[in-house]
Design a protein around this motif. Structure first.
Motif, short mmCIF file in Angstrom:
data_model
loop_
_atom_site.label_atom_id
_atom_site.label_comp_id
_atom_site.label_asym_id
_atom_site.label_seq_id
_atom_site.Cartn_x
_atom_site.Cartn_y
_atom_site.Cartn_z
N ALA A 95 -34.70 1.50 21.38
CA ALA A 95 -34.81 1.21 22.82
C ALA A 95 -36.27 0.92 23.16
N MET A 116 -29.71 -4.16 20.58
CA MET A 116 -29.30 -2.96 21.30
C MET A 116 -27.79 -2.79 21.11
N THR A 166 -30.21 -2.32 27.48
CA THR A 166 -30.30 -0.93 27.00
C THR A 166 -29.75 0.03 28.05
N GLY A 170 -26.30 -0.02 26.16
CA GLY A 170 -26.83 0.93 25.18
C GLY A 170 -26.50 2.36 25.62
N SER A 171 -26.85 2.66 26.86
CA SER A 171 -26.56 4.00 27.42
C SER A 171 -25.16 4.07 28.02
O1 LIG Z 1 -30.90 7.33 25.28
C1 LIG Z 1 -31.50 6.53 24.56
O2 LIG Z 1 -32.74 6.40 24.63
C2 LIG Z 1 -30.75 5.68 23.56
C3 LIG Z 1 -30.96 4.21 23.79
C4 LIG Z 1 -29.67 3.70 24.35
C5 LIG Z 1 -28.76 4.81 24.18
N1 LIG Z 1 -29.33 5.86 23.70
#
Ligand SMILES: O=C(O)[C@@H]1CCC=N1
Ligand SMILES: NC(=O)C1=CN([C@@H]2O[C@H](COP(=O)(O)OP(=O)(O)OC[C@H]3O[C@@H](n4cnc5c(N)ncnc54)[C@H](OP(=O)(O)O)[C@@H]3O)[C@@H](O)[C@H]2O)C=CC1
Length: 269
Positions: A95, A116, A166, A170-171
């Protein structure tokens, strides 16, 4: 694509290894590095994949996938720098970290692709976004996309959009898990046994996700179809609006995007 080495086999590193194995990649064509011997042994036992040092990973693998926390990147790049050249391919899952960081710390012309992904890789349902760095060719991007397509869906985005990606996908799985957890709590509040509440909500999530994935109707129309005049759902929607859930989601995702930008800034020259 030949041998792939995952550098840092934590949560996302393991998800990638597991997804690739389930997608048919032979364990002999996978390697990983891990600094805790017990964790390395556990992963080798679970997937039959060999644990190696960074030098061996760089020697044997065509693709080096960096999956350490952004805070751990500098020592890893210092270790990698004498081991890679323009014939290597480095894929970053980290990230916030821009491809220019890798290009600055690694020798000239080492191709880097920023990705990502997300943890549904574990079940072959990842959403991954790919952005090539300065030295990555269309061929490199195609190789990375092929790898990621075996564990889910892939889009290519300009690197400037990766902090937003992200925060969003990503999250994203964490937001859905959080929502499911809260809805199960609501079932407990209403007096249902936990196991029943869990089954009701998880299956509702699976059904809703399948309808969304079909893509034949917009989410607004799908929600309207559940919301009967003077019925139950509209009472719940009124409470969600009154408590600012939509605004909370916008603010939450913006905060995640800001953190991604901050993680990248921490490594600026
Ligand atoms: O929380 C995080 O920083 C990582 C990056 C995206 C998901 N999990
Ligand atoms: N988790 C997720 O859903 C997603 C994560 N990412 C990105 O993936 C990266 C990893 O995240 P995540 O898997 O959650 O984190 P984890 O902490 O679970 O995994 C990172 C692993 O790398 C190990 N490690 C650190 N430095 C080295 C090194 N030099 N050599 C070998 N192993 C090393 C860590 O060891 P130790 O335990 O000692 O720290 C840890 O086991 C991050 O950059 C994150 O932004 C991207 C998308 C989704």
């Amino acid at each position: 694509m030949g041998t792939i080495a995952v550098l840092g086999a934590g949560k996302i590193g393991e998800a990638l290894l597991s997804g690739l194995i389930s997608g048919g990649k032979p364990a002999e064509e996978l390697l990983f590095t891990e600094r805790h011997p017990e964790r390395a042994a556990e992963l080798t036992e679970r997937y039959g994949i060999a644990s190696v040092g960074v030098a061996e990973a760089a020697k044997r693998a065509e693709v080096l996938v960096v999956a350490v926390k952004p805070q751990d990147i500098e020592p890893l790049l210092a270790e990698l720098a004498p081991l890679v050249d323009s014939g290597s391919l480095v894929v970053s899952l980290c990230a916030g970290l821009p491809t220019t960081l890798y290009e600055r710390k690694l020798p000239d012309a080492v191709p880097v692709v920023r990705v990502m992904p997300n943890t549904p890789m574990l079940v072959g349902e990842a959403m991954s976004a790919v952005s090539p760095g300065r030295y990555a060719t269309a061929e490199h991007v195609r190789a990375v996309e092929d790898m990621l397509r075996s564990v889910g869906k892939v889009v290519e985005v300009p690197e400037a959009q990766q902090d937003a990606v992200t925060a969003l996908s990503g999250s994203g799985p964490a937001y859905f898990f959080y929502l499911v957890e809260a809805m199960i709590d609501a079932g407990i509040l209403l007096g249902l046994p936990r196991a029943v509440a869990e089954q009701l909500i998880v299956q509702s999530a699976v059904g809703a996700a399948k309808m969304l994935a079909q893509g034949s109707e917009h989410p607004v129309l799908l929600r309207e179809a559940v919301t009967s005049p003077a019925g139950t759902t509209i009472n719940a929607i009124r409470e969600l609006e009154r408590h600012g859930v939509r605004a909370a989601l916008l603010a939450a995702i913006e905060a995640a995007r800001d953190r991604s930008v901050e993680l990248g800034k921490a490594h600026e020259a």
